[in-house]
Scaffold this active site. Structure first.
Site, short mmCIF file in Angstrom:
data_model
loop_
_atom_site.label_atom_id
_atom_site.label_comp_id
_atom_site.label_asym_id
_atom_site.label_seq_id
_atom_site.Cartn_x
_atom_site.Cartn_y
_atom_site.Cartn_z
CE LYS A 110 -4.11 -2.12 1.35
NZ LYS A 110 -4.40 -3.40 2.03
CE LYS A 189 -5.66 -10.06 -3.41
NZ LYS A 189 -6.77 -10.48 -2.60
CE LYS A 192 -13.12 -6.71 -0.80
NZ LYS A 192 -12.83 -6.00 0.65
P1 ADP Z 1 -9.40 -7.80 -1.21
O1 ADP Z 1 -8.36 -8.27 -1.53
O2 ADP Z 1 -10.44 -8.22 -2.43
O3 ADP Z 1 -9.96 -6.02 -0.81
P2 ADP Z 1 -10.13 -8.80 1.33
O4 ADP Z 1 -8.67 -8.52 1.55
O5 ADP Z 1 -11.60 -8.52 1.79
O6 ADP Z 1 -10.22 -8.54 0.20
O7 ADP Z 1 -10.38 -10.01 1.61
C1 ADP Z 1 -11.42 -11.10 2.65
C2 ADP Z 1 -10.52 -12.55 2.39
O8 ADP Z 1 -11.57 -12.85 0.74
C3 ADP Z 1 -10.05 -12.89 2.59
O9 ADP Z 1 -9.68 -14.33 3.71
C4 ADP Z 1 -8.94 -12.76 1.39
O10 ADP Z 1 -7.93 -13.85 1.89
C5 ADP Z 1 -10.15 -13.66 0.37
N1 ADP Z 1 -9.62 -13.36 -0.71
C6 ADP Z 1 -9.78 -12.24 -1.77
N2 ADP Z 1 -9.16 -11.67 -2.99
C7 ADP Z 1 -9.43 -13.00 -2.55
C8 ADP Z 1 -8.41 -14.11 -4.26
N3 ADP Z 1 -8.54 -13.13 -5.03
N4 ADP Z 1 -8.56 -15.77 -3.88
C9 ADP Z 1 -8.87 -16.46 -3.20
N5 ADP Z 1 -8.94 -15.02 -1.31
C10 ADP Z 1 -9.10 -14.09 -1.56
#
Ligand code: ADP
Ligand code: TRP
Length: 321
Positions: A110, A189, A192
């Site tokens: 970040k 990956k 969001k």
């Molecule tokens: P983002 O990266 O979209 O902000 P979050 O950090 O809110 O997602 O993740 C919430 C949950 O979903 C966490 O357990 C995270 O490891 C899982 N997660 C997020 N993106 C992925 C992905 N592309 N593949 C597998 N798990 C994911």
């Protein structure tokens, strides 16, 4: 065996969240003793509009319930309804070396992107450790991107136990190899923050457009594709279609003769059907806001029961009693 996980309300949930964290969490309900929460304190580093936070929190509650979180089997609450998590954050933070936090990938990523860091962003892994340790958690289903945070949680718990005697349960991450990192529309990956997501719920036309926009290479349909297993659409199809169907399309792509446009259409249909039942359930939940409020209020009471015991144990161990 207690399972716990949380999701930050910082945007619409996507299929990476679903396959990486939510689906394993929902399946763990068969064994019981599940604790799932909406991490609204965590959203404070990115969302600063109160109305937006409320709407996102409610939306995520509805999404979880629509996807099969069963309040009869799981404790489901809003993180900020249990204030003890902030107290434990302070106790843990006082034992957490700066160096450990400075090495966190999410923090480094970040700041490298130019986001100016604040205390919340830096301390986020400590709050996450408190989320987990406050509930005597054994197993935490998450995606691969959270592995390091789970390792930090374990380190912090061990430090606390070394300083004050055996007090906190040391948890394990549960990361399924097949869905550890669900790829997004651009092959990175799905996240969001990368704007490359396929949402779990949303408007059909817009989502179809997103799926049809997945970037493919310029090989002609007729060309055989020996690397068909690495094709992004095939990888996503494996998540949402029956194994036989995905294998069949992978074979056809490998042999040549299958166009990318047709493959994307197939992917969209399977994705759309996969979440059809959840979509219907979501409609019912949206129409009954009182039900969602009751579930979260009841969950907060049940979560607080465990949290108050663990915080009392930690306070006593640390001489804060
Ligand atoms: P983002 O990266 O979209 O902000 P979050 O950090 O809110 O997602 O993740 C919430 C949950 O979903 C966490 O357990 C995270 O490891 C899982 N997660 C997020 N993106 C992925 C992905 N592309 N593949 C597998 N798990 C994911
Ligand atoms: N940090 C996680 C994420 O962004 C969400 C989260 C907060 C979490 N607290 C947690 C996940 C505790 C598991 C356990 O994805």
């Amino acid at each position: 065996m207690r399972t716990l996980t949380g999701i930050t309300p910082s945007g619409a949930l996507h299929i990476g969240n679903y396959f990486g964290a939510m689906k394993p969490a929902i399946e763990a309900q068969a064994q019981g003793d599940c604790y799932y929460f909406i991490a609204d304190y965590h959203s404070m580093t990115t969302v600063t509009d109160p109305a937006e936070r409320r709407a996102l929190t409610r939306g995520i509650a509805i999404d979880w319930l629509a996807c099969g979180l069963d309040p009869a089997k799981s404790v489901f609450w809003r993180q900020s309804d249990v204030h003890e998590v902030c107290e434990l954050t302070w106790m843990l933070g006082s034992l957490t070396p700066m160096g450990l936090l400075e090495r966190a990938h999410s923090y480094k990523d970040k700041t490298a992107k130019g986001i100016s860091p604040n205390f919340g962003l830096f301390a986020y892994p400590v709050l996450m450790a408190a989320d987990i340790l406050l509930y005597d958690t054994n197993a935490v289903p998450v995606g691969q991107d959270q592995r390091q945070h789970l390792e930090m949680t374990r380190d912090i718990a061990i430090k606390f136990n070394q300083a004050y005697g055996e007090t906190l349960v040391v948890p394990e991450a549960v990361i399924r190899a097949d869905v550890a990192t669900v790829p997004g529309l651009d092959g990175q990956k799905m996240s969001k923050s990368y704007g490359n997501t396929i949402e779990i719920f949303g408007e059909e036309k817009a989502l179809r457009k997103k799926v049809m926009s997945i970037v493919m290479d310029s090989r002609t349909p007729a060309e055989p594709k020996p690397d068909a297993d690495r094709n992004l659409c095939i990888q996503l199809l494996k998540l949402v279609a029956p194994a036989g169907v995905a294998a069949d399309f992978e074979g056809r792509l490998r042999a040549g003769g299958l166009g990318y446009g047709d493959l994307k259409k197939v992917l969209f249909e399977h994705y759309w059907n996969y979440f059809a039942a959840a979509r219907a359930r979501r409609g019912e939940l949206v129409a009954d806001p009182g039900y969602v409020d009751r579930v979260l209020a009841d969950g907060a009471v049940r979560a607080r029961k465990v949290a108050s015991q663990v915080i009392a144990r930690a306070r006593k161990a640390a001489g804060l009693d």
